[in-house]
Design an enzyme around this catalytic site. Structure first.
Site, PDB file in Angstrom:
ATOM      1  N   SER A  40       4.750   3.336   1.903  1.00 10.48           N
ATOM      2  CA  SER A  40       4.484   2.924   0.519  1.00 10.48           C
ATOM      3  C   SER A  40       4.396   4.097  -0.451  1.00 10.48           C
ATOM      4  O   SER A  40       4.534   3.905  -1.661  1.00 10.48           O
ATOM      5  CB  SER A  40       3.184   2.117   0.440  1.00 10.48           C
ATOM      6  OG  SER A  40       2.094   2.854   0.968  1.00 10.48           O
ATOM      7  N   ASP A 335      -5.524   1.597  -6.006  1.00 11.21           N
ATOM      8  CA  ASP A 335      -6.181   0.568  -5.205  1.00 11.21           C
ATOM      9  C   ASP A 335      -6.942   1.297  -4.096  1.00 11.21           C
ATOM     10  O   ASP A 335      -7.220   2.486  -4.230  1.00 11.21           O
ATOM     11  CB  ASP A 335      -5.176  -0.476  -4.673  1.00 11.21           C
ATOM     12  CG  ASP A 335      -4.063   0.139  -3.825  1.00 11.21           C
ATOM     13  OD1 ASP A 335      -4.237   1.262  -3.317  1.00 11.21           O
ATOM     14  OD2 ASP A 335      -3.008  -0.506  -3.672  1.00 11.21           O
ATOM     15  N   HIS A 338      -3.804   3.685  -2.321  1.00 12.38           N
ATOM     16  CA  HIS A 338      -2.749   4.418  -3.017  1.00 12.38           C
ATOM     17  C   HIS A 338      -3.246   5.123  -4.277  1.00 12.38           C
ATOM     18  O   HIS A 338      -3.972   4.528  -5.073  1.00 12.38           O
ATOM     19  CB  HIS A 338      -1.625   3.450  -3.389  1.00 12.38           C
ATOM     20  CG  HIS A 338      -1.099   2.676  -2.229  1.00 12.38           C
ATOM     21  ND1 HIS A 338      -1.507   1.383  -1.948  1.00 12.38           N
ATOM     22  CD2 HIS A 338      -0.226   3.030  -1.263  1.00 12.38           C
ATOM     23  CE1 HIS A 338      -0.893   0.963  -0.855  1.00 12.38           C
ATOM     24  NE2 HIS A 338      -0.111   1.945  -0.417  1.00 12.38           N
TER      25      HIS A 338
END
Length: 361
Positions: A40, A335, A338
């Protein structure tokens, strides 16, 4: 006559300035394209096109991206490699390979094959049904076939040779796999599991070079023990709710991995130097620790994410009905896993000397 000499002198000045600008641009655009692989931290939206719960193509993700678009990036805006792509002069942001609407020109300057939730351990991507590292490499081979059909084999080979390859993965192997599920812990100590992962890294990089890659940068692990999610899951009630100090034992795992990764990459650079390969170690750990510990920069919140309570929310748990802080630039994390766009930007700036070392001759 005096006017004519002045005019000629002015033309000479203009010519010299143009030559200087052109020369400078030539030095800063030695990269033909940028390609990203991993998880990610490098996925701009490939997970939008597969069946997986690991997605972020909805609000509030992308809140600070141009036109406020939730592209599938797991942050509020740009990723590190978007900023790097702009720095090397190939594009403003890196699109996902699986976006079928991309033109040949867009494909030509690079794409990301990364998938949020993936990792080097073949088991890791199965946990959330995302694209494995080996499948990402297969997609790169398909990319090459598309480009050969569009611009020819020789031009494609030159494109790949002069491209910058970014590899960023490993955190999910520990956070979502080894530390969460018992399967790997039965057979591997933490140190042995680190060695197991690095064997896969080595194999992947060799396969990437077999495909023509020559300029490769590999990211280390970020300070795992400082992720809000990791703090929450590995703390007693007092620390989880009030203090929220980093979990040193978890960050130590990342440090051990990073030390071994750096040594491995140095060895690979020596082994493959005869191919003209340049393999660089990208240190994202240090700038993030500097942010979190307040050594540099001016973040106000370093142990919670901007979205929700900022301690467990990520992907679908950070959603349109979640509370979101008004100013993400005050936070290191968007979050619970991340970083924010601002944190990513600052990391990218810290990485530029490393990037320049393998992209400029």
């Amino acid at each position: 006559m005096h006017l004519s000499y002045s005019f000629i002198f002015l033309l000479l000045i203009i010519f010299m300035l143009e030559a200087t600008i052109t020369q400078a641009q030539g030095k800063s655009t030695l990269v033909s394209a940028i390609f990203a692989f991993g998880d990610s931290t490098a996925d701009p939206g490939n997970n939008n096109y597969i069946k997986t719960p690991s997605r972020s193509n909805f609000s509030p993700y992308g809140r600070d991206f141009p036109n406020h678009v939730a592209t599938g990036r797991f942050t509020n805006g740009m990723l590190i490699y978007d900023f790097i792509a702009k720095h090397v002069g190939v594009k403003e942001s890196v699109p996902p390979y699986l976006d079928q609407s991309l033109s040949t020109e867009e494909l030509k300057t690079g794409v990301s094959f990364a998938s949020g939730g993936s990792g080097f351990d073949p088991l890791t991507p199965k946990i959330s049904n995302v694209i494995s590292i080996s499948k990402q490499l297969e997609n790169f081979e398909k990319y090459k076939e598309k480009m050969e059909a569009a611009i020819g084999k020789e031009q494609t080979q030159n494109l790949i040779k002069e491209a910058l390859f970014i590899v960023s993965a490993g955190i999910n192997d520990f956070v979502a796999n080894y530390n969460t599920l018992p399967i790997r812990r039965i057979n591997y100590t933490t140190s042995a599991y680190t060695d197991f992962l690095l064997q896969h890294v080595d194999r992947f990089l060799q396969e990437l070079m077999d495909q023509g890659a020559r300029k490769i940068a590999v990211a280390n692990l970020l300070p795992m023990g400082c992720l809000p999610f990791v703090i929450t899951l590995n703390s007693d009630i007092i620390n989880a709710i009030t203090k929220r100090d980093c979990i040193d034992s978890q960050s130590s795992i990342a440090q051990d991995y990073n030390f071994k990764l750096q040594n491995m990459l140095n060895d690979m650079q020596i082994r493959f130097a005869k191919l003209g390969s340049r393999i660089a170690y990208m240190d994202i750990y240090t700038p993030l620790v500097d942010m979190i510990l307040g050594r540099k920069y001016d973040f106000e919140i370093v142990n919670r994410g901007c979205c929700g309570t900022g301690s467990v929310e990520f992907a679908f748990l950070c959603n349109p009905i979640s509370f979101v802080c008004p100013n993400a630039s005050k936070y290191v994390f968007w979050d619970s896993i991340h970083p924010t766009e601002k944190a990513y930007y600052l990391v990218s700036q810290a990485l530029l000397p490393t990037i320049d070392s393998i992209t400029k001759y």
